[in-house]
Every structure is written in C-alpha cells, then in structure tokens.
Design an enzyme around this catalytic site. Structure first.
Site, PDB file in Angstrom:
ATOM      1  N   GLY A 145      -7.226   4.113  -5.495  1.00 16.80           N
ATOM      2  CA  GLY A 145      -6.257   3.465  -6.377  1.00 16.80           C
ATOM      3  C   GLY A 145      -6.970   2.548  -7.353  1.00 16.80           C
TER       4      GLY A 145
ATOM      5  N   HIS B 252      16.089  -3.973  -7.289  1.00 19.72           N
ATOM      6  CA  HIS B 252      16.192  -4.861  -8.453  1.00 19.72           C
ATOM      7  C   HIS B 252      17.576  -4.719  -9.082  1.00 19.72           C
ATOM      8  CE1 HIS B 252      15.172  -6.940 -12.091  1.00 19.72           C
ATOM      9  NE2 HIS B 252      13.977  -7.229 -11.607  1.00 19.72           N
TER      10      HIS B 252
ATOM     11  N   ARG C 184      18.593 -11.977  -6.331  1.00 18.02           N
ATOM     12  CA  ARG C 184      18.492 -10.536  -6.558  1.00 18.02           C
ATOM     13  C   ARG C 184      19.259  -9.703  -5.547  1.00 18.02           C
ATOM     14  NH1 ARG C 184      12.227  -8.857  -8.078  1.00 18.02           N
ATOM     15  NH2 ARG C 184      12.243  -9.772 -10.141  1.00 18.02           N
TER      16      ARG C 184
ATOM     17  N   GLU D   2       0.081  -3.812  -3.019  1.00 15.79           N
ATOM     18  CA  GLU D   2       1.400  -3.395  -2.541  1.00 15.79           C
ATOM     19  C   GLU D   2       1.275  -2.489  -1.317  1.00 15.79           C
ATOM     20  OE1 GLU D   2       3.846  -1.598  -5.581  1.00 15.79           O
ATOM     21  OE2 GLU D   2       5.578  -1.403  -4.263  1.00 15.79           O
TER      22      GLU D   2
ATOM     23  N   LEU E 156       1.667  -9.259  -9.051  1.00 13.50           N
ATOM     24  CA  LEU E 156       0.405  -9.228  -9.792  1.00 13.50           C
ATOM     25  C   LEU E 156      -0.584 -10.194  -9.153  1.00 13.50           C
ATOM     26  CD1 LEU E 156       1.802  -9.216 -13.441  1.00 13.50           C
ATOM     27  CD2 LEU E 156       1.332  -7.293 -11.944  1.00 13.50           C
TER      28      LEU E 156
END
Lengths: 637, 248, 221
Positions: A40, A266, A330, A425, A441
């Site tokens: 990755g 989300h 959320r 993640e 991030l």
C-alpha cells in the site's frame, strides 16, 4: 485468549518515551541487509516505505494502482488535526487525546491515542518541510479551521484537498528513495497472500496485474498498509478498487481481525441515483453549519422542494435534537435520516434522500457569501446531479465511509503474527468505535513516519537478515494456493458478474448490518451471506485468463474476500451486544435514541481468529483499561 | 439514451489495436461516463466477451487514475472535469463516441484503454520533491510563507497526474505536468534551495522518458481537469534560465 | 552544458533566433517602405555605405537562420517521435492552425526566402531588370524599377502574397510563443502578449503586402 497490547507501564505521557528508550536498534551497517515489504502506498504505506528507505533498509513497496500517488488517501478533503495550539485557544496534547478517545466512544486503546496526539505536531512540521502548501494567513503563518467533535481550531488544511497534498508529500519522499535505490516500487501488483514461516511473516505472494504472473517476495518483515474495508457495503465513498483482500488474507493466515463491526457511516453524501452506480461521493460535512435538514411531513409527497410550504416540512433533526439541531453528531444524524426515509418520507429517486437546505442561509447572508464558503461543493454537486443547489435544496443521504476496525496490533503496531506490522486504516488501534473528522490522515502519517521506523527495528534487531530464502517451500505452497484460487474463479463460468454479487452483498450489508443493527437483522444476514457466497462460487463468470491483465479476475477475487469477510463483520456486530459509536444496536439505546454503551460487559477489543471458511471464528479479547480518561457517556450537548 | 461507441481494443502492448463498434443501450443521463462503460462491460461479460479494460479508482476526480480520449478530447467535452465526473447528460441520444486511450510514445498502451504512465513517476523521482529526511525538521511556523505564494504553490500542486496534458499535446510533451511540480516547489522557500537542480533534472528526465517538447499550443491547459495554467510553464522556463545563468 | 540539448534550451534557441529574425522583418519592411516615397534607391544606397552594418547584420541573420532551422527541425522530429500514433478523431480546443502548422509555414518561408534572395539580392531571375546592372538616372542601382517591374507580373505578386501569408501565420504563433519560452509570462500578461503578437503579425502581413498590391493596383509606378 487474553491479548496483550504490550503497552509500556508508567504514566500515560511517558509511555512512548519509555518504549523508545527500551527498544532495540539495528546497526546502521546492517540495515540494508534487512528487507522489508510494504503493501500500500497511501499515507501510511508511502510514509513508512520512505522513512524506512531513508534509514537504509532495503524496501519493496507494492500498490495495485499504476502509481503510488493514486492511493485513496488522496480523496480526503477536510484536514489533519494537530495539537499545535497556534490559535491560542487552549488546545493541548491532553485535549486532542481526550477528544479523540471520547469521539471513539471509549473503545480505543488509551496509550495509542495519547501517542497519536503527541506525534500530531511533528506531522505538520514534517509536511511543511516537504513542501505541502498548507493554508497560510496574510502574515505567512499556518492557519487552522474548526472541525466536528472539537471545540478548538486545530485542523490544518490545503483547500479541500488536504489528503491529496499530504499524500503527494509522502509520495515525493518515497520517490526520492526509489531514485536512491533503497526502495523498489512494484506498481500494478496486488498482494494475494501472506507467507508465514515458523510463525513469522516472511513474505507475500502477489499477482502482477499486467502479466498475470504470480510470484512471491521474501523479506524479514512485512508492513500492511492496505486501507479499509468499507467497500463491503458496495456503495461507499471509497475508491472502487479498495478492498479487504490484503488484510483478509493475512487474517486467513492467522492474523487477528479486531472490531470489524466498527464502520463509519458519513451522513452527508450525494444519494444513490440508480442501480448502475459504482460509488458515492461525499459532500463536506461543513455544509451543515449553514444548512437545515428536512423532509416533507406527508409520506410520498412528490412536489418539488420549493413548492412545499414551510408548515409541511419536517426539520427532523431540529425537532428531535433541539439542542444540537442540524449539527447533531454523525452517527445520530445518519440514523435519524435513515428513519425518516424508512417511514417513506425520503425525497428524490428511490426515496433515499433528505433535503439539506441552504436556502435560508442564502436569503440571510446572500448568495455570494455562500458561494465563497461552499462554491466548490455546489459545483461538485451540480456536476453529479445537474441540480443547482442555489435554486433548490441539495439532497443528501448517509453512506459508508471509513473502517475503524482492522487487523489487531499491539502498541508497536505488530500483529499477533510476529514480523507482520499493520499501519493506518488497515489496523484497528486508534479510533475505537467512531473516528473523529481530520484524524485519519493524522493516524496514517504518525504510523508511517514516526512509529514504524522505531518499532520495526526492535523486531529486526532480533532476527537474522535473509534467514528465509525465496525458494523456501512455504513460498512455493503459497504460490500454488493463489494459482489454484485464480483457476477456481476462472473455471466457474457461470451467469452472473462479480459486480452483481458485490451489489447484492452490499445491499444486504447496508440494510441489515448498516446504520442500525438488530439481533434479527444480523442473524438474517448471517444466514444470507453464506447463501450468496455459495451462489458466487457456483455462478460467477470471469472472462479471459489468469495470464494477462484481467480486471474482472481482480474484481472477482476482491468480491470473494468480501463475501467471507462480511460474515466476520456481521458476526462481530452480533457478538457486541451493546451500542457504541458507529455500532448501533437498536436493542441498546437511550430514550432519546442515543447509543447506550455497556462498559461492564464490552469494554474490550474483539479480536477474531480465523478457523476456516464456514466455521465460526474464535474470539480473543484485549481488555481496554482506562487509567487516564474517565469513561463517560458520550455527549456533545 | 442509446449510443454508438467506437472503442479502441488492444489485447496487449505487443498486439495491434483497432476500433470496435459497440452499442450502449438504455443509458441513464445520471450515469457517469465510466458507469456507462461499466454497463457496456456487464453486457459483454454476460455474453462471454472480454470487457473493455480501463483504469479508474476514486471516481471522484482526484486520484488521476482514469482518463480516455472521447471524440478527440482527453476526459471528454466538459471543461475542468475528469472522465469519472463527466455525466452522460452532456451527450445526446444516438451520439457516436470515439473512445481511445491517451496516446504518446511515453504512455505505451497496456491493454485497451489502459496506458502505462510510469514515466510520470520517473519524472518525479528525478527531483520532484524536497530532499528532507523524516524527523529533525523545524516547527512549521518558523518558515513564513506569504499567503499569495502559498496560494500559487497550491494552484500548481493541485495537479492529479492524470496525463491528459500529454494526451492532448500535439507533441506528447509533459511540460505542464513537470512545470506544475517545479512551480509548486519553487514558489516555497523550503523548495527554492534545490530549485535549480530540480528544474534541470526534471526536464532532462522528461526528454529521456520520450516526451516531446513544448510548442506553446496550450492544448494541455484546455483539457486539464484541474485547470492548471500554462503560466507555470513560463515559470519553469524562468527557473531553467535562472539555473543556467547561475551555473547550477 | 545542458543548455543546447535540453528541452527548454532548445526552445530558447528557437525563441532567441526567432526574435532576431522577427526584428529583422520589422527593420526590413520599415526600410522597404521608402518605396512609397520613391526613396528606395536612396535608402539602399545609403545602407550600402555601411558595409560593417550590412555584412555584420547578414552574418547574424545567417547564424539565426541556421540555428532556427536546425533547432526547428530537431524539435519537430523529437515531437513527432513523441506522438507516433494519431487519434482516430482529433479535436483541438486551443491549439491554433498557425501553431500546429508552424513547421510547414516555416518551410514555405524558407523556400520563399531562397527565391526572394535570387530575385532581389542576387538578381538572377530576371536579368533584364537587375538593379546592379541597370542604374537609375543618378547612377544608383535601380532597385525601385526592379521591384515595380517584378511585381507587375501578377504571378510574382501572387507568390509574394501567399508566402507573406505563410510568414504571417508563422509569426502569429511565433511571437507570443517566444515570450512564453523566455518565461516572460504570467496569467495577466499571457493574453496581452498573445493579442499583441497577433496584431503585430497581421500588421506586418498587411504592411508587406501593401507593396505588391500597390504596384498591381497601379498606385505605385
């Protein structure tokens, strides 16, 4: 088994320093003899590969896109948190720590979260040095903005493309090492198996996506930074290639999968327009600052939004959560939205959408002000829907976005398989049951730049470099297994495409294991998933051969893994008989519909061990100990 | 709507390619261009034919993975829009579309509409970064950057590396791509230190990778999905002249 | 040194030689415009009294030509090699006809130049009106008569107008392009440079064409 997170003892703020002092080092002259594989090239992978290359290790980095710069970190819009306290508004490491652990509904590991907060400031400095063009004020200083779940302004940003700019910074650092020869890049190469020799991760088996060749690479340690698995829901904000394959196949080889049921939905995405759709697009949550969310009061009201009089509109967030209104958290917002659509009051095609109305704000502040604040979002919305949001309200609907769960790792980011490190993640460690905005991030870069370079040395110091040769029987066996898997897929020659199975699975997961989950819905899913999987293995069609570029074969492999992983996720959701963060079991809610945690019985990490397909996975627990933060009811009132 | 497609099919880099006709039926105007191709592909797979290979990943216009030439224009007819964000409502029923891969010597076709853009990575590897090690850097605010400069740097840094500029350039030049990176870093104080070496190394690598030279046609700017301006090419030229004059 | 072989270096060589040639084109028409005042012979005679200027200028022009052609050819070949396969369907959004055909207008100008030199400098195409051998009343080479006699032939005037059109197109792209190559551009100046370049090119074309057209029309005799 009770898992040991190997958290250093001592006060919270001294833990990382203590660990740094304890850890062994690798002699500089020996570093190049150690080969490390990184899978990755997102924020975590690229920053790890670059940093390890700089230190002198011999690194092989793999990505399945054509370039490291395509990794999905690039899509992150909002920003990155750091406890810099530049605005002098009272931020501190302690406060960022507390906001993050509270945001995660007390289901993350305290020591990890604290370390993340400690490292956050270094990340900004590193990225500035790399040339990331963060927003500046007129005096030339870095500026910040506010983000959800925090009362201080600590989010650094580069327009609406923070993820892109941070990734390009890491990609630059990685490119520099590729040029220097310390890192070898393997683009268009997909990891399909983890090779374990004597209990240690010693390599991977990959498929060259251009030639179709299946090969093994041996190394002294393996870093997995392959991202999240939200695409198990099919329609998500993730990129279309994102999959669970790398982490899932490591799971099948013995790595434990932790908290797979923690998936973030989300609330503000552009709704689905039809069956054909491949993915969903996020609209920045910041729109809710000026927008009001509503649906018609009457079921099946087909009138255009502007023809529905004020008295016939239901501003359901304001009605249900008078204190928070449109800025409700959320998960709460997402669930409330689903509820009104379930009642048949949803708007737009398919009735899966609600209005996000900035009409009032436009009237109050003028179109120009709104254009300045959100112009790019309105443009994006227009591109996708052909609707002018200045004239009529936007339509939004929740969509899966991020995976808090991932492979289990200890404090050193090492999984239960020795020598297998998991970053970003792909691991489970820092976000608990719900991730706060602008912290993904932060975690990816902290793992890659500032944690793995130290912790991997501690592991490598005890291993002899190159002790496992690429011709070891384990590699041959792995290649044969991957080859057999590929052949099996190609041989079915059924009637349905992998895409159709993925869509079917996604629908089931979304309806039964999505925003609200009940014992009944989960049990139904557990019954249905193996059925879909069985049909897949009887009736999927994959054209072409394995010895060429074959995107259908790639897709089928990823869907095959989702079809197994979905069961694990559902299983975890069923086992966790409480509501916490994004995991909402309808059986456990307060009178106001808030998640009701059960700290007495579920204050632990669920780490699952693979026992075979069609067999129940085994649960291992890592108890969550809170020495510093007080377990409290999560409330933003 | 229904469309007639002429799609470039090429089995591998070694095989010759050709345009093949397909009918795209019952296409919804809400589909993106790539979703339209998805639908065509689903039809092909069910018929037992090989689907059209094309690159795409984020499908929200930022990763730079997608890109095809539609009726002679990279990323299709809509300005500042990647192919994944181009919706079918911009086409008419019964339209005929020619769909070809990005063409340039430096972007060899791998299969169908997929090209190898590894040459872009090579250009970046030759110097498209600031040579800073991880750790040991000063506080972010010790380096003051005027907002104006930071904004211009960001304008250039928005490049997504999709390669449309090369595909559109009659010379197959990678000047806009290279200029965007050179300008982004040269605008910032931390990037200025290596600016001379960077501009020379990157333009040299660009030629070595088989890209053409810039003839100032500005076709690149016209198709750039991120609206990167050719003023950055002028900036690159200035940086190059500066580097030559100072002898670095 | 990287300069003459690099991507930008070659372009700058094109720009600098092009700009020298363009300056000459301006100077040339300014001088030739004396024809409208029947002062061409006087102007030429005066000019030839400055041999250092004339021969120095010729040397500079020759060098500029050689390099312009050399680099133009090299760039064209490289650019062609960089784009070996054409699209089945081509559509340009911003690249102009002039820009895309720069090499062909360049070739036309080159060929024309040879003819032009043979005609008026070496005066071998029509010895009957050769100025060097046919002085005017004041004993100066009768350039005026040579030019007027030549352009009275519609064919020759036609060749000139077509060639000047090629030159105009060449300048249309060349002038603005040379400023961009020098890096003398930003977002604000680019459109100004482009427009100015276009206006200058068209003006030069019209100005140059004025001579043969005035002669054909009988205005100048």
């Amino acid at each position: 088994m009770i898992l040991d997170g190997k958290i250093p003892s001592g006060p919270l703020h001294e833990k990382w320093d203590k660990r740094l002092a304890e850890m062994k080092l690798v002699n500089p002259a020996n570093k190049r003899k150690h080969r490390i594989i990184v899978i990755g090239t997102g924020l975590a992978g690229a920053s790890a590969a670059a940093s390890l290359g700089e230190l002198g290790y011999t690194v092989d980095v793999f990505c399945f896109q054509d370039s490291p710069r395509r990794a999905h970190s690039i899509s992150a819009q909002g920003g990155i948190n750091a406890a810099k306290n530049y605005p002098n508004d009272g931020d501190s490491i302690e406060r960022l720590f507390y906001d993050t652990i509270k945001g995660g509904d007390f289901r993350s590991r305290e020591a990890n979260v604290y370390r993340l907060a400690q490292l956050s400031a270094n990340i900004i400095d590193q990225c500035v040095a790399q040339g990331v063009p963060f927003a500046r004020d007129y005096a030339g200083y870095l500026t910040t903005r506010s983000f959800g779940g925090a009362q201080v302004s600590r989010t650094f940003y580069a327009r609406g493309q923070t993820g892109q700019q941070l990734l390009l910074g890491a990609y630059g650092a990685l490119s520099r090492q590729i040029r220097a020869g310390t890192v070898t890049l393997h683009p268009r190469t997909e990891m399909l198996d983890l090779v374990i020799v004597d209990g240690h991760a010693k390599g991977i088996t990959v498929r060259d996506l251009v030639s179709g060749r299946i090969d093994s690479y041996a190394a002294d340690a393996v870093c997995l930074a392959s991202g999240g698995y939200a695409n198990v829901f099919f329609l998500t904000t993730n990129s279309v290639m994102s999959g669970v394959t790398a982490t899932y196949r490591a799971y099948k080889k013995g790595a434990f999968f932790a908290n797979p049921c923690f998936t973030q939905i989300h609330p503000t995405c552009i709704p689905v327009t039809g069956e054909h759709q491949a993915k969903l697009t996020l609209m920045s949550e910041s729109l809710r600052n000026d927008g009001r969310v509503w649906v018609p009061k009457i079921k099946g009201d087909k009138r255009p939004a502007n023809d529905i009089p004020e008295s016939e509109r239901d501003y359901y967030l304001e009605r249900k959560y008078p204190a928070f209104g449109n800025l409700a958290a959320r998960d709460v917002t997402s669930r409330a939205t689903k509820e009104v659509c379930d009642e048949g009051r949803g708007v737009g095609p398919g009735g899966r959408g609600v209005y996000l109305d900035l009409g009032g704000a436009i009237g109050r502040l003028g179109e120009n002000t709104i254009r300045e604040r959100y112009g790019n979002l309105f443009e994006m919305y227009e591109r996708i829907t052909a609707e002018d949001a200045y004239q009529q309200p936007m339509r939004i609907y929740p969509a899966p976005h991020y995976a808090m769960g991932g492979l289990w790792v200890d404090y050193n980011l090492e999984s239960n398989v020795r020598g297998l490190f998991v970053l970003g993640e792909a691991n489970f460690s820092d976000h608990g049951a719900n991730r706060l905005g602008a912290s993904a991030l932060m975690q990816g870069l902290a793992d890659g730049y500032f944690i793995i370079p130290y912790t991997i040395a501690n592991y490598l110091a005890d291993t002899k470099p190159g002790v496992v040769a690429p011709d070891a029987p384990e590699f041959k066996k792995s290649c044969e297994e991957v080859e057999a898997f590929t052949k099996r897929l190609l041989a079915i020659k059924g009637k349905k495409t992998a895409h159709e199975f993925h869509r079917e699975l996604g629908k089931l997961m979304w309806n039964n294991v999505g925003m609200s989950r009940s014992e009944a819905s989960l049990k139904e899913a557990l019954k249905r998933i193996p059925e879909i999987r069985a049909e897949f293995w009887k009736n999927v069609t994959v054209p072409g051969s394995g010895r060429e570029l074959n995107q259908e074969l790639e897709k089928a492999g990823r869907v095959a893994d989702f079809l197994e992983f979905a069961e694990l996720l559902t299983h975890d959701a069923l086992q966790r008989d409480e509501s916490c963060g994004a995991h909402f079991r309808v059986e456990h809610q307060t009178a106001e519909g808030e998640a009701l945690r059960d700290d007495k019985h579920f204050s632990y990490v669920s780490a699952w061990e693979h026992k075979g397909v069609d067999k129940e996975p085994e649960l291992h627990k890592e108890p969550l100990v809170f020495e510093h933060a007080h377990l409290a009811v999560r409330s933003y009132k | 709507m229904n469309l007639t497609l002429y799609v470039w099919r090429q089995k591998s880099s070694k095989d010759p390619g050709r345009l093949v006709q397909y009918e795209a039926k019952d296409i919804s105007s809400d589909m993106s261009f790539l979703e339209m191709l998805d639908v065509v592909n689903e039809g092909l797979i069910v018929k037992g034919e090989e689907p059209i290979a094309f690159d795409s990943d984020c499908r929200e216009g930022i990763c730079g993975m997608c890109g095809q030439v539609v009726n002679g224009v990279p990323h299709g007819p809509r300005k500042k829009t990647t192919l994944c964000q181009l919706h079918m409502r911009h086409f008419k029923d019964n339209d005929t579309l020619y769909i070809e891969p990005f063409r340039a010597k430096a972007f060899p076709v791998i299969k169908d509409l997929i090209v190898d853009r590894g040459a872009f990575d090579k250009i970046i590897q030759s110097g498209g970064y600031i040579s800073v090690h991880t750790g040991g850097v000063p506080d972010g605010n010790t380096l003051l950057i005027p907002k104006h400069d930071a904004d211009i740097a960001m304008d250039a840094a928005e490049c997504i590396g999709c390669g449309a500029c090369v595909a559109a350039c009659p010379n197959g030049s990678a000047m806009l791509f290279t200029a965007a990176k050179v300008s982004h870093l040269a605008m910032l104080p931390q990037g200025k230190i290596e600016a001379a070496r960077r501009v020379c190394a990157m333009t040299e690598e660009m030629l070595a990778q088989g890209f053409g030279n810039c003839s100032n046609h500005y076709e690149c700017e016209a198709v750039c999905p991120k609206g990167i301006k050719v003023k950055f090419i002028a900036k690159l030229n200035r940086e190059f002249i500066k580097a030559q004059m100072t002898g670095s | 040194m990287l300069f003459p072989t690099s991507a930008v270096g070659k372009k700058i060589m094109m720009a600098i030689t092009g700009q020298v040639l363009a300056l000459f084109i301006l100077f040339h028409i300014a001088g030739n415009s004396t024809i409208f005042f029947h002062a061409l012979n006087a102007y030429v005679t005066a000019l030839y009294k400055l041999p250092l200027f004339v021969w120095g200028g010729r040397l500079v022009l020759l060098l500029a030509f050689v390099f312009h052609i050399w680099y133009g050819t090299v760039l064209k070949l490289e650019n062609h090699a960089a784009k070996p396969e054409p699209y089945a369907k081509t559509r340009y959004l911003q690249a102009t006809f002039a820009g895309r055909n720069q090499i062909w207008t360049g070739v036309m100008v080159g060929v024309f130049l040879v003819y032009h030199l043979l005609q008026f400098t070496f005066q071998v195409t029509n010895p009957a009106v050769a100025a060097d051998t046919h002085p005017d009343a004041l004993g100066r080479p009768d350039i005026f008569t040579m030019v007027v006699q030549s352009f009275r032939q519609i064919g020759i005037a036609g060749v000139y107008v077509v060639s000047l059109a090629a030159l105009g197109l060449h300048l249309l792209h060349g002038i603005q392009s040379s400023f961009q190559t020098w890096g003398m551009n930003n977002e604000q100046t680019l459109p100004v440079v482009e427009k100015t370049g276009n206006v200058v090119s068209v003006l030069l074309f019209v100005w140059y064409c004025a001579i043969p057209i005035a002669i054909i029309a009988g205005i100048l005799k």
